[in-house]
Design a protein around this motif. Structure first.
Motif, PDB file in Angstrom:
ATOM      1  N   SER A  64       1.014  -1.074  -0.417  1.00 26.92           N
ATOM      2  CA  SER A  64       0.015  -0.316   0.511  1.00 26.92           C
ATOM      3  C   SER A  64       1.056   1.148   0.511  1.00 26.92           C
ATOM      4  O   SER A  64       0.672   2.055  -0.507  1.00 26.92           O
ATOM      5  N   SER A  65       1.678   1.556   0.756  1.00 22.85           N
ATOM      6  CA  SER A  65       2.658   2.427   0.696  1.00 22.85           C
ATOM      7  C   SER A  65       3.344   2.879  -0.933  1.00 22.85           C
ATOM      8  O   SER A  65       3.665   4.061  -0.725  1.00 22.85           O
ATOM      9  N   CYS A  66       4.037   1.699  -1.510  1.00 26.46           N
ATOM     10  CA  CYS A  66       4.215   2.025  -3.203  1.00 26.46           C
ATOM     11  C   CYS A  66       2.940   2.432  -3.819  1.00 26.46           C
ATOM     12  O   CYS A  66       3.205   3.195  -4.485  1.00 26.46           O
ATOM     13  N   ARG A  67       1.673   1.881  -3.521  1.00 22.19           N
ATOM     14  CA  ARG A  67       0.979   2.660  -3.951  1.00 22.19           C
ATOM     15  C   ARG A  67       0.388   4.037  -4.114  1.00 22.19           C
ATOM     16  O   ARG A  67       0.521   5.186  -4.569  1.00 22.19           O
ATOM     17  N   ARG A  68       0.323   4.523  -2.198  1.00 20.74           N
ATOM     18  CA  ARG A  68       0.095   5.737  -2.390  1.00 20.74           C
ATOM     19  C   ARG A  68       1.509   6.609  -3.093  1.00 20.74           C
ATOM     20  O   ARG A  68       1.118   7.572  -2.719  1.00 20.74           O
ATOM     21  N   ALA A  69       2.348   5.757  -3.167  1.00 20.13           N
ATOM     22  CA  ALA A  69       3.380   7.200  -3.266  1.00 20.13           C
ATOM     23  C   ALA A  69       4.113   6.607  -4.793  1.00 20.13           C
ATOM     24  O   ALA A  69       4.692   7.260  -5.764  1.00 20.13           O
ATOM     25  N   SER A  70       3.251   6.211  -5.705  1.00 22.56           N
ATOM     26  CA  SER A  70       3.123   5.417  -7.266  1.00 22.56           C
ATOM     27  C   SER A  70       3.737   6.968  -7.707  1.00 22.56           C
ATOM     28  O   SER A  70       4.445   6.852  -9.002  1.00 22.56           O
ATOM     29  N   ARG A  71       3.524   7.692  -7.922  1.00 20.29           N
ATOM     30  CA  ARG A  71       3.159   9.037  -8.382  1.00 20.29           C
ATOM     31  C   ARG A  71       4.274  10.069  -8.026  1.00 20.29           C
ATOM     32  O   ARG A  71       5.218  10.599  -9.122  1.00 20.29           O
ATOM     33  N   CYS A  72       5.104   9.834  -7.174  1.00 19.56           N
ATOM     34  CA  CYS A  72       5.877  10.575  -6.575  1.00 19.56           C
ATOM     35  C   CYS A  72       7.206  10.662  -7.842  1.00 19.56           C
ATOM     36  O   CYS A  72       7.872  11.327  -8.230  1.00 19.56           O
ATOM     37  N   PHE A  73       8.136   8.918  -7.725  1.00 19.57           N
ATOM     38  CA  PHE A  73       8.820   9.056  -8.729  1.00 19.57           C
ATOM     39  C   PHE A  73       8.924   9.513  -9.604  1.00 19.57           C
ATOM     40  O   PHE A  73       9.468  10.167 -10.637  1.00 19.57           O
ATOM     41  N   PRO A  74       7.335   9.087 -11.051  1.00 19.33           N
ATOM     42  CA  PRO A  74       7.616   9.339 -12.142  1.00 19.33           C
ATOM     43  C   PRO A  74       7.433  11.191 -12.111  1.00 19.33           C
ATOM     44  O   PRO A  74       8.464  11.351 -13.549  1.00 19.33           O
ATOM     45  N   GLU A  75       7.263  11.726 -11.594  1.00 22.43           N
ATOM     46  CA  GLU A  75       7.150  13.955 -11.479  1.00 22.43           C
ATOM     47  C   GLU A  75       8.794  13.773 -11.404  1.00 22.43           C
ATOM     48  O   GLU A  75       8.992  14.568 -11.821  1.00 22.43           O
ATOM     49  N   LEU A  76       9.001  12.865 -10.666  1.00 14.74           N
ATOM     50  CA  LEU A  76      10.460  13.783 -10.271  1.00 14.74           C
ATOM     51  C   LEU A  76      11.669  13.067 -11.552  1.00 14.74           C
ATOM     52  O   LEU A  76      12.014  14.104 -11.619  1.00 14.74           O
ATOM     53  N   SER A  77      11.125  12.365 -12.118  1.00 10.90           N
ATOM     54  CA  SER A  77      12.322  12.298 -13.114  1.00 10.90           C
ATOM     55  C   SER A  77      11.591  13.135 -13.767  1.00 10.90           C
ATOM     56  O   SER A  77      12.746  13.503 -15.063  1.00 10.90           O
ATOM     57  N   ILE A  78      10.134  13.300 -14.341  1.00 11.76           N
ATOM     58  CA  ILE A  78      10.951  14.635 -14.723  1.00 11.76           C
ATOM     59  C   ILE A  78      11.334  16.138 -14.691  1.00 11.76           C
ATOM     60  O   ILE A  78      11.899  16.146 -15.497  1.00 11.76           O
ATOM     61  N   THR A  79      11.503  16.289 -13.500  1.00 10.22           N
ATOM     62  CA  THR A  79      11.880  16.710 -13.455  1.00 10.22           C
ATOM     63  C   THR A  79      13.538  16.720 -13.312  1.00 10.22           C
ATOM     64  O   THR A  79      13.682  18.549 -14.253  1.00 10.22           O
ATOM     65  N   TYR A  80      14.287  16.338 -13.134  1.00 10.10           N
ATOM     66  CA  TYR A  80      15.313  16.199 -12.853  1.00 10.10           C
ATOM     67  C   TYR A  80      16.485  15.274 -13.634  1.00 10.10           C
ATOM     68  O   TYR A  80      17.581  14.649 -13.825  1.00 10.10           O
ATOM     69  N   SER A  81      15.230  14.838 -14.758  1.00 14.46           N
ATOM     70  CA  SER A  81      16.220  13.356 -15.171  1.00 14.46           C
ATOM     71  C   SER A  81      16.753  14.392 -16.149  1.00 14.46           C
ATOM     72  O   SER A  81      16.412  15.431 -16.857  1.00 14.46           O
ATOM     73  N   ASN A  82      18.497  13.815 -16.803  1.00 20.07           N
ATOM     74  CA  ASN A  82      19.288  14.302 -17.634  1.00 20.07           C
ATOM     75  C   ASN A  82      19.962  13.638 -18.026  1.00 20.07           C
ATOM     76  O   ASN A  82      19.958  12.131 -17.186  1.00 20.07           O
ATOM     77  N   LYS A  83      21.308  13.655 -18.830  1.00 13.99           N
ATOM     78  CA  LYS A  83      22.075  12.924 -19.133  1.00 13.99           C
ATOM     79  C   LYS A  83      22.941  11.932 -18.335  1.00 13.99           C
ATOM     80  O   LYS A  83      23.419  10.993 -18.140  1.00 13.99           O
ATOM     81  N   ASN A  84      23.480  12.996 -17.168  1.00 17.13           N
ATOM     82  CA  ASN A  84      23.827  12.503 -16.133  1.00 17.13           C
ATOM     83  C   ASN A  84      23.001  11.653 -14.729  1.00 17.13           C
ATOM     84  O   ASN A  84      23.885  10.973 -14.038  1.00 17.13           O
TER      85      ASN A  84
END
Length: 257
Positions: free
Chosen positions: A158-178
């Motif tokens: 249930s903790s994973c389902r509750r937080a499932s949106r956080c990681f994808p949205e972080l990846s949009i903001t911080y993903s780069n070549k490094n």
């Protein structure tokens, strides 16, 4: 909570198409049918008491969800809390009418809990779904990103389902070549949990777990190894960004370091 709102039609489709939401809707809607029927058999005193308690329950419910709306960062967590509070108030109201009705709702909610689960956020953002072998290959090849931030999750948590949106949205903001983002589903690959030192269940359950690798070497993780079984704070984008210093990594990339 995130200011971005999903399309109302998307939520309507989920409510109808997802058993978890659909059965909860039917259970709560059935109260209005039961309530209208009970008015014909309950005494005037009980009916009046029930009416006052319903007003109190509605006011308390809206105060709680307003508080949660301000505090929660994801819709999944907000909806889970809203349904939880709704169940508590509904069961409390049925106790005024008849304890047999209370038992019936307890059985209904137990069956819903056993047979269905809240669907997680399905979008990946800029993250990649990886198998353990793919992750190991990406880390050891050395010709991809210098840093890999990997989320280890499982749909049964249930903790994973509750937080499932956080990681994808972080990846949009911080993903780069490094810095790249990856997701490993331990529900599909349970043997990978031991390899990466993750306890998926029990009192020491550590899902979701986030590990930052630099040149194939683990440099940080959240939650950290915890042998005292102290509770882990709720997963939020702010917490993860601060723990893994994602703003600093982004600045280093922008400055060409």
């Amino acid at each position: 909570m995130d200011k971005k709102r999903s399309n109302p039609m998307e939520w309507l489709n989920q409510m109808v198409g997802e058993p978890y939401y659909f059965f909860h809707f039917l259970a709560f809607f059935s109260y209005f049918i039961v309530r209208s029927s009970a008015s014909n058999v309950l005494s005037p005193q009980i009916t009046q008491l029930l009416f006052y308690r319903e007003i109190q329950a509605v006011l308390a419910f809206f105060m709680l969800i307003a508080y949660k709306m301000a505090r929660e960062e994801t819709w999944e967590a907000f909806i889970a809390d809203t349904l939880f509070f709704g169940k508590i108030f509904l069961i409390a109201l049925t106790l005024i009418m008849d304890y047999h009705l209370t038992l019936w709702y307890l059985v209904v909610f137990s069956v819903i809990y056993v047979l269905t689960q809240q669907p997680p956020y399905e979008e990946l953002g800029s993250a990649s779904k990886l198998t353990p072998l793919q992750l190991e290959a990406l880390l050891t090849e050395g010709n991809t990103s210098r840093f890999w931030l990997v989320e280890f999750r499982a749909s049964f948590s249930s903790s994973c389902r509750r937080a499932s949106r956080c990681f994808p949205e972080l990846s949009i903001t911080y993903s780069n070549k490094n810095l790249s983002f990856g997701i490993v589903d331990l529900g599909l690959f349970p043997n990978a949990a031991e390899k990466f030192g993750i306890s998926p269940g029990g009192s020491m359950g550590q899902l979701p777990t986030y590990i930052l690798f630099e040149n194939a070497i683990e440099v940080s993780r959240f939650p950290e190894f915890n042998f005292e079984a102290t509770p882990t704070p709720p997963i939020t984008k702010r917490l993860l960004a601060r723990h893994f210093e994602l703003d600093q990594h982004l600045l280093e990339y922008v400055n060409g370091k």
